[in-house]
Design a protein around this motif. Structure first.
Motif: not given
Ligand code: HMG
Ligand code: MG
Length: 331
Positions: A4-8, A268-273
């Motif tokens: 999963x993406x790193x959340x920032x 993917x983009x939204x979970x990273x954000x």
């Protein structure tokens, strides 16, 4: 465990985004072969299972115009309806509305054009003629307690007319909203928009009294701009984003319309954000892997390709296995 993406988080974004899933309609309408209704019903069930709450199921358009969705009645009869999930359908005219009402539909979408050429090619009418066609549809749908969304196509550019001025898009979009539609989805049908253009268009709508709470965005990824354009729209306050699982789709009546923004790429983009969607990425990817087997070709989504390739024990979607029989029927 799937990567999963790193959340920032990033300032200026909504806490939550509603994904309006268009794969079963916008995705499958563009397949060269006809997908059986049973496969479509399973696709809908898997999408609901993955946590999507608005899933555009099919179209009640002329079956000769879009033979891929000619089984709309059969699909609505056999599909499972998950409580809390909305299943809108496209309806262009009163004949389509009658068909939808006969099958218990509660949410419809009309679909207009920001350009004359696409209105004629997609609806066999001028822009004025299509508004005339939509007027009784929206009135009767509202009388029957339905929710009506409006799409506006060719909001950034048109394959025949070139760039489309923002004033023209706002003018035609307002006409659709003024019919009584609850939401206007701005379609970049051929994917030529870029992020500054998105900001300018949304600012022009705001200037004309249409705020982002009444708008959704519908990007196609033809030139790889769909996610950048989405981020631009989120920064302007839009919270409803259209996407298609696996990135399938396009429009049979628009030259150079390729796949929609893939739902997996968006999630993917939204979970990273750190933006909530309520959607489970792993089950979406599994759905796209399954669908690629049914369609006989790989998903164009970068996220599907990356995650399916790295998951142990998971079939690589870039290689459709020989043992999966093609479920599509040749015409
Ligand atoms: P027309 O040929 O002008 O239709 O098509 P008509 O009103 O002259 O009627 C002719 C005959 O068709 C009549 O039958 C009607 O009953 C029948 P007859 O009396 O001759 O026996 N008919 C229908 N039958 C079943 N269902 C119906 C229906 N309507 C008429 N709904 C029409 C006009 C709008 C119907 C046609 O142009 C059409 O179906 N267009 C749909 C095109 C389409 O689905 N395009 C793709 C979706 S839009 C899109 O993808 C963009 C979007 O994703 C956003 C973006 O990316 O920009 C939304
Ligand atoms: Mg589309």
């Amino acid at each position: 465990m799937m990567r999963t993406p790193f959340e920032v988080p990033m300032d200026g974004l909504p806490d939550r985004v509603t994904i309006y899933e268009v794969g079963p309609r916008d995705g499958l309408q563009n397949e060269s072969a006809i997908v059986p209704a049973g496969v479509k019903a399973e696709f809908l069930a898997r999408l609901a299972e993955a946590g999507l709450t608005t899933i555009e199921a099919t179209s009640f358009v002329h079956p000769k115009w879009v033979p891929q969705l000619a089984d709309a009645e059969e699909l609505l009869t056999r599909m499972e309806r998950v409580p809390g999930v909305r299943y809108p359908v496209l309806v262009p005219n009163e004949r389509g509305l009658d068909r939808a009402l006969d099958h218990g539909v509660t949410d419809i979408a009309i679909f207009g054009s920001a350009t004359e050429t696409f209105a004629r090619r997609n609806l066999n009418r001028s822009v004025d003629g299509s508004i005339e066609m939509f007027t009784p549809v929206v009135a009767r749908a509202l009388e029957n307690g339905l929710d009506v969304r409006a799409y506006l196509s060719m909001c950034f550019g048109d394959p025949w007319e070139g760039p489309v001025p923002v004033e023209q898009v706002v003018r035609h979009g307002r006409r659709l909203l003024d019919l009584g539609c609850s939401q206007l989805s701005l379609g970049d049908t051929i994917g030529v928009g870029t992020p500054g253009h998105v900001t300018a268009l949304l600012a022009a709508f705001a200037e004309a009294g249409v705020g982002p709470e009444r708008l959704a965005v519908h990007f196609h990824d033809t030139y790889g701009q769909a996610l950048a354009n989405t981020l631009s729209a989120l920064r302007a306050g839009v919270t409803v984003v259209d996407a298609s699982t696996g990135g399938i789709g396009g429009c049979p009546f628009a030259k150079s319309a390729t796949g929609n923004l893939a739902t997996e790429d968006l999630v993917w983009m939204l979970s990273g954000l750190g933006v909530e969607t309520g959607v489970d990425l792993e089950s979406l990817v599994a759905t796209s892997v399954w669908l690629a087997g049914e369609l006989g070709r790989p998903s164009p989504s970068r996220v599907v390709q990356a995650l399916a390739a790295e998951s142990p024990g998971r079939r690589n979607v870039t290689q459709v296995p020989a043992e999966v029989p093609p479920a599509v029927e040749e015409e």
